[in-house]
Design a protein around this motif. Structure first.
Motif, PDB file in Angstrom:
ATOM      1  N   ILE A 202      41.533  32.610  23.169  1.00 21.96           N
ATOM      2  CA  ILE A 202      41.662  33.339  21.905  1.00 21.96           C
ATOM      3  C   ILE A 202      42.220  34.744  22.116  1.00 21.96           C
ATOM      4  O   ILE A 202      43.134  35.174  21.411  1.00 21.96           O
ATOM      5  N   ILE A 203      41.655  35.462  23.081  1.00 16.98           N
ATOM      6  CA  ILE A 203      42.107  36.840  23.363  1.00 16.98           C
ATOM      7  C   ILE A 203      42.306  36.973  24.872  1.00 16.98           C
ATOM      8  O   ILE A 203      41.509  37.619  25.563  1.00 16.98           O
ATOM      9  N   PRO A 204      43.358  36.368  25.423  1.00 15.94           N
ATOM     10  CA  PRO A 204      43.523  36.397  26.883  1.00 15.94           C
ATOM     11  C   PRO A 204      43.650  37.797  27.461  1.00 15.94           C
ATOM     12  O   PRO A 204      43.299  38.025  28.621  1.00 15.94           O
ATOM     13  N   GLU A 205      44.099  38.756  26.633  1.00 17.47           N
ATOM     14  CA  GLU A 205      44.265  40.114  27.141  1.00 17.47           C
ATOM     15  C   GLU A 205      42.930  40.785  27.461  1.00 17.47           C
ATOM     16  O   GLU A 205      42.906  41.849  28.107  1.00 17.47           O
ATOM     17  N   LEU A 206      41.816  40.191  27.024  1.00 18.34           N
ATOM     18  CA  LEU A 206      40.507  40.753  27.372  1.00 18.34           C
ATOM     19  C   LEU A 206      40.120  40.480  28.816  1.00 18.34           C
ATOM     20  O   LEU A 206      39.140  41.045  29.305  1.00 18.34           O
ATOM     21  N   LEU A 207      40.868  39.592  29.507  1.00 14.75           N
ATOM     22  CA  LEU A 207      40.564  39.268  30.902  1.00 14.75           C
ATOM     23  C   LEU A 207      41.704  39.791  31.778  1.00 14.75           C
ATOM     24  O   LEU A 207      42.694  39.090  32.014  1.00 14.75           O
ATOM     25  N   PRO A 208      41.589  41.039  32.247  1.00 15.95           N
ATOM     26  CA  PRO A 208      42.709  41.642  32.982  1.00 15.95           C
ATOM     27  C   PRO A 208      43.068  40.859  34.237  1.00 15.95           C
ATOM     28  O   PRO A 208      42.188  40.401  34.981  1.00 15.95           O
TER      29      PRO A 208
END
Length: 269
Positions: free
Chosen positions: A120-126
């Motif tokens: 859903i929000i891949p950018e939350l996992l650097p």
């Protein structure tokens, strides 16, 4: 209409997930209500709850936020959910991860797709990067040691964090959580062999073999503040395996405190 349901726990993750979805239905396990409107449900009536989701057109389910094992009331089980109790109790004997997987299995058996945060929000996992500061070689060795400790502890289902300074483990994360671990590390900072040497690293990673659709470790601005209060040099975590909330504010606090933030590949040192 196909709908997505969010099973919201406590903390800042659930609001971020809800904001990223198109009109999700939001539910919360009774006793763990988040700071937002959410329809409560009880684990003792899990099957009727799943029926309700199906009736409302839900096909996808996202788990977001922190919960702990609820206290179950044997008298509150409906007959169909009661049939699941032996499965869940058996899984709970193997730890929280096994219990969560069993619950996910029940959802999937009823036709739901379980979506992870990275869906859903891949950018939350650097991914791999140093986001702030610059870890020294000593810091990198401490991060490597912490990663090895967490990997070794994985089968015991203990926690997702550790603090290592000068090669020595000052603390591991257990049921009381991250804040308690960092307070413990701060209280025992004097155990470092060289008072003027490496200050220590707070490291986070998923448990080996963990189902990454639920219960991924989470960091945020408060984690930075707590690590700074513990006198540590920085925070490292497994790249792609840890959620970083409010990245800009976390970086701002790290810069202000002189801490590094490092999304680390397992092979980095």
């Amino acid at each position: 209409m196909t709908r997505t349901a969010v099973i919201a726990g406590q903390g800042a993750l659930a609001p971020a997930v809800i904001a990223a979805l198109d009109e999700p239905l939001v539910f919360a396990l009774e006793g763990f209500a988040p700071d937002m409107p959410a329809t409560p449900f009880r684990l003792e009536r899990l099957v009727p709850f799943l029926d309700e989701l199906l009736e409302r057109g839900v096909q996808k389910v996202v788990f977001a936020g922190a919960i702990r094992r609820p206290r179950l009331d044997p008298e509150a089980f409906d007959p169909r959910t009661a049939q699941l109790v032996p499965r869940i109790l058996t899984a709970m004997q193997s730890g929280d991860d096994a219990a969560l997987r069993e619950v996910l299995d029940v959802f999937e058996e009823h036709g739901f797709a379980i979506c992870g945060i990275e869906d859903i929000i891949p950018e939350l996992l650097p991914s791999q990067a140093v986001l702030s500061g610059n870890p020294t070689e000593a810091d990198r060795r401490d991060a490597e040691q912490a990663a090895n400790i967490l990997s070794g502890l994985g089968p015991f289902d203990i926690g997702q964090g550790a603090v290592v300074a000068q090669g020595l483990c000052l603390a591991i994360e257990t049921l009381p959580g991250t804040r308690a671990m960092l307070e413990f590390a701060a209280a025992h900072a004097g155990l470092r062999p060289n008072p003027n040497g490496a200050r220590g690293v707070f490291y986070k990673a998923p448990k080996p073999g963990q189902d990454r659709r639920v219960d991924l470790p989470t960091l945020g601005p408060d984690s930075v503040t707590q690590a700074a209060s513990a006198g540590l040099a920085g925070i490292a975590w497994q790249a792609g395996g840890v959620i970083l909330l409010d990245r800009d504010e976390a970086i701002r606090r790290a810069d202000a405190a002189g801490l590094f933030l490092w999304a680390r590949e397992d092979s980095d040192i």
